[in-house]
Motif scaffolding. Structure first.
Motif, short mmCIF file in Angstrom:
data_model
loop_
_atom_site.label_atom_id
_atom_site.label_comp_id
_atom_site.label_asym_id
_atom_site.label_seq_id
_atom_site.Cartn_x
_atom_site.Cartn_y
_atom_site.Cartn_z
N ARG A 154 10.12 20.62 23.25
CA ARG A 154 9.04 19.19 24.04
C ARG A 154 7.91 20.00 23.46
NH1 ARG A 154 8.32 17.60 29.47
NH2 ARG A 154 9.01 19.86 30.09
N VAL A 155 6.71 19.27 22.60
CA VAL A 155 6.18 19.83 21.41
C VAL A 155 4.63 19.33 22.22
CG1 VAL A 155 4.63 20.58 19.73
CG2 VAL A 155 6.99 20.35 19.73
N LEU A 156 3.46 19.71 23.24
CA LEU A 156 2.09 19.29 23.07
C LEU A 156 0.94 19.74 22.99
CD1 LEU A 156 2.24 18.47 26.93
CD2 LEU A 156 3.63 20.06 26.18
N SER A 157 -0.33 19.05 23.45
CA SER A 157 -1.22 19.83 23.19
C SER A 157 -1.36 20.73 24.75
CB SER A 157 -2.53 18.91 23.37
OG SER A 157 -3.79 19.63 23.42
N TYR A 158 -2.30 22.10 25.32
CA TYR A 158 -1.57 22.64 26.09
C TYR A 158 -3.49 22.11 27.09
CZ TYR A 158 -1.57 26.54 29.20
OH TYR A 158 -1.35 27.05 30.49
N ALA A 159 -4.45 21.87 25.64
CA ALA A 159 -5.43 21.27 26.39
C ALA A 159 -6.03 20.45 26.11
CB ALA A 159 -6.76 22.79 26.09
N TYR A 160 -6.24 20.15 25.44
CA TYR A 160 -6.12 18.38 24.89
C TYR A 160 -5.80 17.25 25.46
CZ TYR A 160 -9.56 20.89 21.52
OH TYR A 160 -10.40 21.82 21.31
N ILE A 161 -6.71 16.19 26.07
CA ILE A 161 -5.75 15.48 26.06
C ILE A 161 -5.90 13.92 24.88
CG2 ILE A 161 -7.12 15.46 28.65
CD1 ILE A 161 -8.60 13.28 27.60
N LYS A 177 -7.08 32.17 10.15
CA LYS A 177 -7.90 32.60 12.20
C LYS A 177 -8.83 31.40 11.41
CE LYS A 177 -4.82 36.49 13.25
NZ LYS A 177 -5.30 38.29 13.23
N GLN A 178 -9.52 31.79 10.54
CA GLN A 178 -11.03 30.93 10.75
C GLN A 178 -10.71 28.97 10.93
OE1 GLN A 178 -13.50 32.81 7.41
NE2 GLN A 178 -13.37 34.91 8.44
N ILE A 179 -9.59 28.52 10.90
CA ILE A 179 -9.72 27.36 11.01
C ILE A 179 -9.16 27.11 11.74
CG2 ILE A 179 -8.51 25.82 9.45
CD1 ILE A 179 -8.50 27.54 7.62
N TRP A 180 -9.48 25.71 12.27
CA TRP A 180 -9.09 25.01 13.33
C TRP A 180 -7.62 24.67 13.57
CZ3 TRP A 180 -6.61 20.69 14.50
CH2 TRP A 180 -7.33 20.08 16.50
N LEU A 181 -6.83 24.76 14.16
CA LEU A 181 -5.62 24.42 14.41
C LEU A 181 -4.74 24.17 15.47
CD1 LEU A 181 -4.05 28.02 12.95
CD2 LEU A 181 -3.78 25.76 11.87
N PRO A 182 -4.45 22.65 15.50
CA PRO A 182 -4.42 22.37 16.83
C PRO A 182 -3.61 23.59 17.97
CG PRO A 182 -3.51 20.97 15.39
CD PRO A 182 -3.69 22.34 14.83
N ASP A 183 -3.89 23.45 19.40
CA ASP A 183 -3.26 24.24 20.05
C ASP A 183 -1.80 23.96 20.69
OD1 ASP A 183 -4.38 22.31 21.59
OD2 ASP A 183 -5.25 23.33 23.65
N GLN A 226 -1.89 16.54 35.79
CA GLN A 226 -3.46 17.20 36.24
C GLN A 226 -3.74 18.08 35.60
OE1 GLN A 226 -2.29 17.22 40.34
NE2 GLN A 226 -1.98 15.62 40.38
N TYR A 227 -4.70 18.55 35.22
CA TYR A 227 -5.51 19.94 34.59
C TYR A 227 -7.00 19.80 35.22
CZ TYR A 227 -8.45 16.27 31.92
OH TYR A 227 -9.21 15.46 31.13
N ALA A 228 -8.33 20.37 35.15
CA ALA A 228 -9.26 21.20 35.65
C ALA A 228 -8.84 21.13 36.83
CB ALA A 228 -9.93 20.06 35.01
N LEU A 229 -7.82 22.24 36.93
CA LEU A 229 -7.22 22.26 38.77
C LEU A 229 -9.04 23.15 39.87
CD1 LEU A 229 -3.83 22.25 39.04
CD2 LEU A 229 -5.15 20.17 39.28
N ALA A 271 -9.79 24.55 44.07
CA ALA A 271 -9.79 24.10 45.23
C ALA A 271 -10.02 23.08 45.54
CB ALA A 271 -10.15 25.61 46.15
N ASP A 272 -11.14 21.81 45.02
CA ASP A 272 -11.76 21.15 45.70
C ASP A 272 -11.47 19.05 44.85
OD1 ASP A 272 -12.56 22.28 47.72
OD2 ASP A 272 -13.87 21.98 47.00
N SER A 273 -10.89 19.78 43.82
CA SER A 273 -11.19 18.82 42.99
C SER A 273 -10.10 19.49 41.45
CB SER A 273 -12.16 18.48 42.54
OG SER A 273 -12.58 19.53 40.61
N PHE A 274 -9.57 17.42 41.05
CA PHE A 274 -8.85 18.00 39.62
C PHE A 274 -8.73 17.16 38.70
CE2 PHE A 274 -6.02 15.72 43.13
CZ PHE A 274 -5.85 14.91 42.24
N LYS A 275 -8.43 17.13 37.17
CA LYS A 275 -8.32 15.60 36.83
C LYS A 275 -7.03 15.53 36.09
CE LYS A 275 -13.21 16.63 34.47
NZ LYS A 275 -13.85 17.09 33.41
N SER A 276 -6.59 13.96 35.79
CA SER A 276 -5.37 13.77 35.76
C SER A 276 -5.99 12.75 34.14
CB SER A 276 -4.78 12.83 36.63
OG SER A 276 -3.57 12.20 36.38
#
Length: 475
Positions: free
Chosen positions: A89-96, A25-31, A136-139, A141-146
């Motif tokens: 399908r396997v992918l990262s939930y937060a990292y591009i 739990k103290q080691i970084w793991l891919p999300d 699209q992520y970081a949604l 009301a006025d903006s989002f990232k893609s």
């Protein structure tokens, strides 16, 4: 999976094993997450099932056990001889992709135990692929990232085992269709007579109707039980076509029986009419033969024979019906008189013994009408109803009695011939309908099995050979 974390570099000559969950739990793991998983859980019996090896340069090899329930879109058009492809399908939930890029190993990226199987499917092949895409992520009301996300997919090529459906569906329904053909060998006649035991056999109609409807109900029950466990789709499946074809064959067998029954009802109707007409003809001939026999046997008695014949003719009246046919019935004066020849002779023989004056009875001679074609006693004509008009043409003398009797005999013979001809015609029509029904039954005995065999050849060839797509195992 594996990644490199320079913060975990060490001076040991070999890998460092980490199996303590608190250290993990103290080691970084891919999300990473499974995009199409409906349910997922890690195995933690008796301890969390994972292992982590850290190389001297900080490269981490991580493995764990997890259980997934994956959503898989199925195409059931060819069910139960279908082939399915299920993907994970396997992918990262937060990292591009620029931050976390997931890739397959160059050698043996996907491993599976070939001894592990599924009860309903066979795993034909397992392949790996990429499912990179823009999301699209970081949604707000006025903006989002893609941006692009790195994605891995593992494909499972499945082939459904047909054994269960073959035993539970195809063989029973095929046998039910064959059972419906038994009706083609059941007696087509509505009622058969068994002379040996001197009683009438049971009618064959309920047997054939019961057989046909029982097979229809059985097919419907089996079909409903099978469709209960399948998803409700808007297209027809292969097994639906099979059930539909079986239902069609059984329904055609029922229609065939309806056709046969129609022919046999017509045959029995004409047969009954012919027998009734034949009975009338035989009755008329019997009376005619009795008259002629008495005439011949008493010819030596001179005029006495004519009196006895008149005694028989007095009891009968011949007239023409509305359709122009002759009909012979008892005259009104004959009711209450004995009908047998012995009784008639016993009643009339006393006139012969007492030397009855035949000439005195000339006034009671026969009155004939060439318009109404009626021969009857004159006093009968006087007492008849208004509907039957008797002629008042002068009657012949006693010396013309033989001519009168000849005319009656001719009329009776002509009527008898007409009735015999009609009876023969009805018998021919009855036999023709019966032969048509027999021909249909005999034709269906071979046509239905042949058509069902052709349907089976086409059905199994189409779904087992033509629609099968070979799996490319080089991928």
């Amino acid at each position: 999976m594996s990644w490199q974390d320079t913060r975990l570099a060490h001076n040991f000559s070999d890998y460092v094993l980490i199996n303590n969950d608190e250290i993990r739990k103290q080691i970084w793991l891919p999300d990473l997450y499974f995009a199409n998983a409906r349910q997922a859980s890690f195995q933690e019996v008796t301890v969390p099932n994972f292992n982590m090896f850290v190389a001297p340069d900080g490269t981490v090899a991580y493995s764990c056990r997890c259980t997934l329930t994956v959503a898989c879109s199925l195409n059931l058009r060819y069910y139960p001889m279908d082939q399915q492809i299920c993907s994970i399908r396997v992918l990262s939930y937060a990292y591009i992709a620029k931050q976390v890029n997931v890739t397959w190993f160059d050698k043996n990226p996907v491993r599976f135990n070939e001894e592990i199987g599924l009860p309903e499917f066979q795993i034909e092949h397992v392949s790996n692929a990429y499912c990179n895409g823009s999301y699209q992520y970081a949604l707000t009301a006025d903006s989002f990232k893609s941006d692009d996300f790195s994605c891995l997919t593992g494909n499972l090529y499945l082939s459904r085992s047909i054994g269960y459906n073959l035993v539970q569906s195809y063989i029973p329904t095929g046998l039910i269709v064959m059972i419906s053909w038994v009706s083609f060998w059941i007696d087509r006649r509505g009622r058969s007579k068994i002379i040996r035991f001197n009683f009438k056999g049971v009618t064959a109609v309920p047997a054939r109707v019961t057989l046909s409807f029982t097979t229809l109900v059985s097919l419907t029950t089996l079909g409903n039980g099978l469709r209960f466990g399948l998803p409700q789709v808007s297209y027809a499946k292969a097994i639906d076509l099979w059930y539909g074809a079986c239902m069609f064959f059984v329904f055609c067998a029922l229609l065939e029986f309806a056709t046969i029954n129609s022919y046999m009802r017509k045959s029995e109707k004409f047969d009954s009419m012919a027998k009734k007409m034949q009975s009338v003809v035989l009755t008329g001939r019997t009376r005619d033969y009795l008259v002629r026999g008495i005439k011949e046997s008493m010819r030596i008695a001179g005029g006495a024979a004519g009196n006895v014949v008149d005694a028989l003719n007095d009891d009968w009246c011949t007239y023409s019906t509305e359709n122009g046919r002759l009909k012979t019935e008892k005259s009104p004066r004959s009711f209450g008189k004995p009908d047998t020849v012995q009784d008639i002779l016993s009643e009339r023989i006393k006139f012969i013994d007492n030397e009855y004056d035949f000439e005195a009875k000339e006034e009671d001679g026969m009155a004939m009408s060439i318009y109404d074609n009626v021969s009857c006693r004159k006093d009968d004509a006087d007492s008849s109803s208004e509907e039957t008009k008797f002629s008042t043409k002068p009657k012949p003398r006693r010396n013309g009695t033989n001519g009168t009797r000849k005319y009656i005999d001719k009329s009776l013979n002509q009527s008898s011939q007409n009735e015999s001809l009609m009876a023969a015609t009805y018998f021919q029509i009855s036999a023709s309908h019966s032969r048509h029904a027999l021909k249909i039954d005999k034709a269906c005995r071979y046509l239905f099995p042949f058509a069902f065999f052709v349907w089976n050849v086409f059905y199994w060839w189409y779904y087992l050979v033509y629609t099968k797509t070979p799996v490319d195992k080089t991928k």
